[in-house]
Design a protein around this motif. Structure first.
Motif, PDB file in Angstrom:
ATOM      1  N   TRP A 115       1.307  -3.929  12.677  1.00 11.89           N
ATOM      2  CA  TRP A 115       2.680  -4.243  12.299  1.00 11.89           C
ATOM      3  C   TRP A 115       2.880  -3.928  10.830  1.00 11.89           C
ATOM      4  N   GLY A 116       4.151  -4.053  10.418  1.00 10.97           N
ATOM      5  CA  GLY A 116       4.472  -3.718   9.023  1.00 10.97           C
ATOM      6  C   GLY A 116       4.403  -2.222   8.777  1.00 10.97           C
ATOM      7  N   ILE A 117       4.572  -1.445   9.838  1.00  9.60           N
ATOM      8  CA  ILE A 117       4.541   0.013   9.707  1.00  9.60           C
ATOM      9  C   ILE A 117       5.872   0.449   9.091  1.00  9.60           C
ATOM     10  N   PRO A 118       5.848   1.166   7.969  1.00  8.34           N
ATOM     11  CA  PRO A 118       7.084   1.536   7.270  1.00  8.34           C
ATOM     12  C   PRO A 118       8.054   2.322   8.160  1.00  8.34           C
ATOM     13  N   PRO A 119       9.360   2.167   7.928  1.00 12.97           N
ATOM     14  CA  PRO A 119      10.362   2.846   8.745  1.00 12.97           C
ATOM     15  C   PRO A 119      10.348   4.365   8.598  1.00 12.97           C
ATOM     16  N   THR A 120       9.728   4.865   7.547  1.00 13.22           N
ATOM     17  CA  THR A 120       9.627   6.313   7.348  1.00 13.22           C
ATOM     18  C   THR A 120       8.488   6.919   8.170  1.00 13.22           C
ATOM     19  N   PRO A 125      -2.297   7.898  13.029  1.00 16.08           N
ATOM     20  CA  PRO A 125      -3.317   8.913  13.307  1.00 16.08           C
ATOM     21  C   PRO A 125      -4.443   8.341  14.162  1.00 16.08           C
ATOM     22  N   GLU A 126      -5.176   9.213  14.770  1.00 15.25           N
ATOM     23  CA  GLU A 126      -6.368   8.817  15.517  1.00 15.25           C
ATOM     24  C   GLU A 126      -7.403   8.247  14.559  1.00 15.25           C
ATOM     25  N   GLY A 127      -8.153   7.260  15.032  1.00 13.45           N
ATOM     26  CA  GLY A 127      -9.294   6.760  14.277  1.00 13.45           C
ATOM     27  C   GLY A 127      -8.968   5.872  13.096  1.00 13.45           C
ATOM     28  N   LEU A 128      -7.990   4.982  13.236  1.00 10.26           N
ATOM     29  CA  LEU A 128      -7.701   4.057  12.139  1.00 10.26           C
ATOM     30  C   LEU A 128      -8.910   3.172  11.855  1.00 10.26           C
ATOM     31  N   ALA A 129      -9.092   2.845  10.597  1.00 10.21           N
ATOM     32  CA  ALA A 129     -10.183   1.947  10.200  1.00 10.21           C
ATOM     33  C   ALA A 129      -9.979   0.585  10.845  1.00 10.21           C
ATOM     34  N   LYS A 130     -11.065  -0.079  11.161  1.00 17.32           N
ATOM     35  CA  LYS A 130     -11.014  -1.410  11.772  1.00 17.32           C
ATOM     36  C   LYS A 130     -10.984  -2.452  10.662  1.00 17.32           C
ATOM     37  N   GLN A 131      -9.828  -2.521   9.982  1.00 21.41           N
ATOM     38  CA  GLN A 131      -9.639  -3.449   8.871  1.00 21.41           C
ATOM     39  C   GLN A 131      -8.232  -4.011   8.948  1.00 21.41           C
ATOM     40  N   GLY A 132      -8.026  -5.154   8.330  1.00 22.42           N
ATOM     41  CA  GLY A 132      -6.734  -5.818   8.393  1.00 22.42           C
ATOM     42  C   GLY A 132      -5.622  -5.064   7.701  1.00 22.42           C
ATOM     43  N   GLN A 133      -5.837  -4.662   6.462  1.00 21.87           N
ATOM     44  CA  GLN A 133      -4.807  -3.943   5.712  1.00 21.87           C
ATOM     45  C   GLN A 133      -5.155  -2.470   5.661  1.00 21.87           C
ATOM     46  N   LEU A 134      -4.192  -1.653   6.070  1.00 25.44           N
ATOM     47  CA  LEU A 134      -4.395  -0.203   6.077  1.00 25.44           C
ATOM     48  C   LEU A 134      -3.815   0.411   4.807  1.00 25.44           C
ATOM     49  N   THR A 135      -4.442   1.467   4.341  1.00 21.54           N
ATOM     50  CA  THR A 135      -3.878   2.207   3.207  1.00 21.54           C
ATOM     51  C   THR A 135      -2.946   3.300   3.708  1.00 21.54           C
ATOM     52  N   GLU A 136      -3.145   3.718   4.936  1.00 21.35           N
ATOM     53  CA  GLU A 136      -2.290   4.742   5.537  1.00 21.35           C
ATOM     54  C   GLU A 136      -2.039   4.362   6.986  1.00 21.35           C
ATOM     55  N   PRO A 137      -0.811   4.078   7.390  1.00 25.02           N
ATOM     56  CA  PRO A 137       0.376   4.055   6.547  1.00 25.02           C
ATOM     57  C   PRO A 137       0.351   2.860   5.587  1.00 25.02           C
ATOM     58  N   GLY A 139       0.940  -0.410   3.652  1.00 20.03           N
ATOM     59  CA  GLY A 139       1.545  -1.689   3.998  1.00 20.03           C
ATOM     60  C   GLY A 139       1.320  -2.141   5.433  1.00 20.03           C
ATOM     61  N   ALA A 140       0.835  -1.265   6.276  1.00 21.02           N
ATOM     62  CA  ALA A 140       0.602  -1.632   7.673  1.00 21.02           C
ATOM     63  C   ALA A 140      -0.589  -2.571   7.783  1.00 21.02           C
TER      64      ALA A 140
END
Length: 174
Positions: A115-120, A125-137, A139-140
């Protein structure tokens, strides 16, 4: 308002599961034919998420109605699939949820929540890191799955179960 669309994943190959079960397309007929499907409401089926618009959702990781490659399952690498969607003009953010309504409880098994995926943004992408806060995108955030892990947890139905149906749902929030 809330906008929702579902992408149905497909069955795991029988050799990966060891029991020949899998998942089918997310159609009313498929859900009606599986007695477990009726016991757990998916996020998009709940009254508070009903909407008048739909988002077109796609993935290049597997084909709806086809097998989920082991790479995306817990039988393999448990890599999160790519997900893309059509943008909604008034969206303030997006939420992605992957659920299995055939789990062994009264609630669907949550395999992924972002959640918190920006409206833009129009995809993950495939293979998101298994962490709470993402750097890409930016704020997600990713939450805990039913299994207690943060990030994507690939399908892994128990041996002997009837086919499971996995649903990737995208919500646009205002």
């Amino acid at each position: 308002w809330l906008v929702v669309c579902i992408v149905a994943s497909a069955p795991l190959p029988s050799h990966a599961q060891g029991n020949g079960s899998g998942l089918g397309a997310a159609t009313a007929a498929a859900q009606q034919s599986d007695s477990n499907a009726a016991k757990a409401l998916l996020a998009d089926q709940r009254p508070e998420t009903q909407a008048v618009h739909q988002i077109e959702v796609t993935t290049n990781s597997f084909t709806a109605g086809g097998p989920i490659p082991p790479k995306y399952s817990s039988y393999g690498e448990s890599v999160s699939p790519s997900v893309t969607w059509s943008k909604m003009p008034q969206a303030k953010s997006y939420v992605v949820i992957m659920e299995d309504p055939e789990g062994h409880g009264s609630e669907p098994v949550v395999h992924w929540i972002v959640w918190g995926i920006p409206p833009t943004t129009s995809g993950l992408p495939e293979g998101l890191a298994k962490q709470g806060q993402l750097t890409e995108p930016p704020g997600a955030l990713q939450g805990k799955t039913t299994h207690g892990s943060v990030g994507y947890y690939g399908p892994h139905p128990p041996a002997g179960d009837s086919p499971h149906h996995y649903h990737i749902e995208v919500f646009a929030l205002d």
